[in-house]
Design an enzyme around this catalytic site. Sequence first.
Site, mmCIF file in Angstrom:
data_model
loop_
_atom_site.group_PDB
_atom_site.id
_atom_site.type_symbol
_atom_site.label_atom_id
_atom_site.label_comp_id
_atom_site.label_asym_id
_atom_site.label_seq_id
_atom_site.Cartn_x
_atom_site.Cartn_y
_atom_site.Cartn_z
ATOM 1 C CE LYS A 129 62.345 83.357 65.630
ATOM 2 N NZ LYS A 129 61.613 82.298 66.332
ATOM 3 C CE LYS A 165 66.784 81.785 67.979
ATOM 4 N NZ LYS A 165 65.915 80.686 68.465
#
Length: 136
Positions: free
Chosen positions: A46, A44
């Site tokens: 992240k 993601k």
Amino acid sequence: MKTVITYGTFDLLHWGHVRLLERARALGDQLIVGLSTDEFNTIKHKEAYHSYAHRKYILEAIRYVDKVIPEKDWDQKIHDVQDNNVDIFVMGDDWKGQFDFLKPYCQVIYLPRTEGISTTKIKHDLNLMENKKNAQ
Ligand code: C2G
């Protein structure tokens, strides 16, 4: 027994996250959280401050959360809905429309995101506070 599921990273847990969990839980009798693993966070793009184990530990302490399962990839949601007899899938409306493929399997609800707070904002504001302190 009406089962609700939601997914996320839930890093640096804040009141916007808790409001989402509270509203999701209120839609049914139990709430399952698909918690993004550290490896899935990389997918993601992240990077969570807290590890999966610590984010799971924190979420399990929240009164609105009944069960935490790992979210390892984008493709597990239909299986999760079927395997856990999920009635309602919930996400914040920053994801509006992204998970409509689940509509044949369960109700899909996007809840208004809480304005004024985010993990990114927390990190940014803490940086500013640190810089200000160092500048004194
Ligand atoms: N959220 C919110 N208000 C905020 C911040 C977050 O309502 N101020 C909601 C998000 O909309 C999401 C949930 O809290 O429904 C978790 O947010 P994140 O941890 O940022 O989740 P995200 O990285 O968007 O992961 O497969 C779905 C993804 O794993 C979602």
